[in-house]
Design an enzyme around this catalytic site. Sequence first.
Site, PDB file in Angstrom:
ATOM      1  CB  ILE A  78      -5.512   5.619  -1.053  1.00  0.00           C
ATOM      2  CG1 ILE A  78      -5.363   4.093  -1.021  1.00  0.00           C
ATOM      3  CG2 ILE A  78      -4.874   6.251   0.162  1.00  0.00           C
ATOM      4  CD1 ILE A  78      -3.893   3.630  -1.032  1.00  0.00           C
ATOM      5  CB  SER A  79     -10.598   3.018   0.071  1.00  0.00           C
ATOM      6  OG  SER A  79     -11.444   3.627  -0.878  1.00  0.00           O
ATOM      7  CB  ALA A  80      -9.907   2.962   5.380  1.00  0.00           C
ATOM      8  NE  ARG A 126      -4.091   1.903   2.254  1.00  0.00           N
ATOM      9  CZ  ARG A 126      -4.264   2.959   3.054  1.00  0.00           C
ATOM     10  NH1 ARG A 126      -3.382   3.209   4.017  1.00  0.00           N
ATOM     11  NH2 ARG A 126      -5.317   3.753   2.907  1.00  0.00           N
TER      12      ARG A 126
END
Length: 222
Positions: free
Chosen positions: A72-74, A46
């Site tokens: 950016i999504s969790a 990530r």
Amino acid sequence: MFGGGEDDRERDASDYERARERMVERLAGREDLDESTLAALRAVPRHEFVPPARRDRAYEDRPLPIGNDQTISAPHMVAVMLDLLDLDSGERVLEIGTGCGYHAAVTAEAVGPENVYSVEYHESLARDARQRLDRLGYGDVSVRAGDGHEGWPDHAPYDAAYLTAAPSDFPEAVVEQVRPEGRLLAPLGTTSQRLVFARRRPDGSLARETHGRVRFVPMQED
């Protein structure tokens, strides 16, 4: 804080790997996630998808800005969405909202990079995501810039489609590009959003399930 000097790269890689493993362990203890989902999260670095100034926070379970008012999504949300779609290797998947490419990479771990087709509204994000995915070994993921409301009809029908930004409802074109009995998943709503899973019936209508409140960036409109 992770190091950043030329001589620290090997140490940094090890630090990031340990941080990623701790993130996955925390998610496994908190969420009821399939082992294949956890394996996909373990596989994708990530930190490579996060702007350099924020990489020390890459393995926190939170969204982070990536530019163009996008995030950016969790990690837990990416994991939950992957779990709900219940993807099998070889299934063809449409993603609306490439962003930095992280969610596409995680999906590629489940179905194979050659089976992921992603549409990004912002040309600059699409270009950067394409280059980043290629550099990290996901070069067979297909990315194009365009209006996500239109989907990507050239590669339809899809077994599944998901959105990483919130429209008021599933875009009609995207629904039509999913095969009968295929799955859709999206955060739906404007002032209040809910994560909605749907299965496309043979007559084109959707059987829906709601999976709680979420908060995503709004879907871009032309």
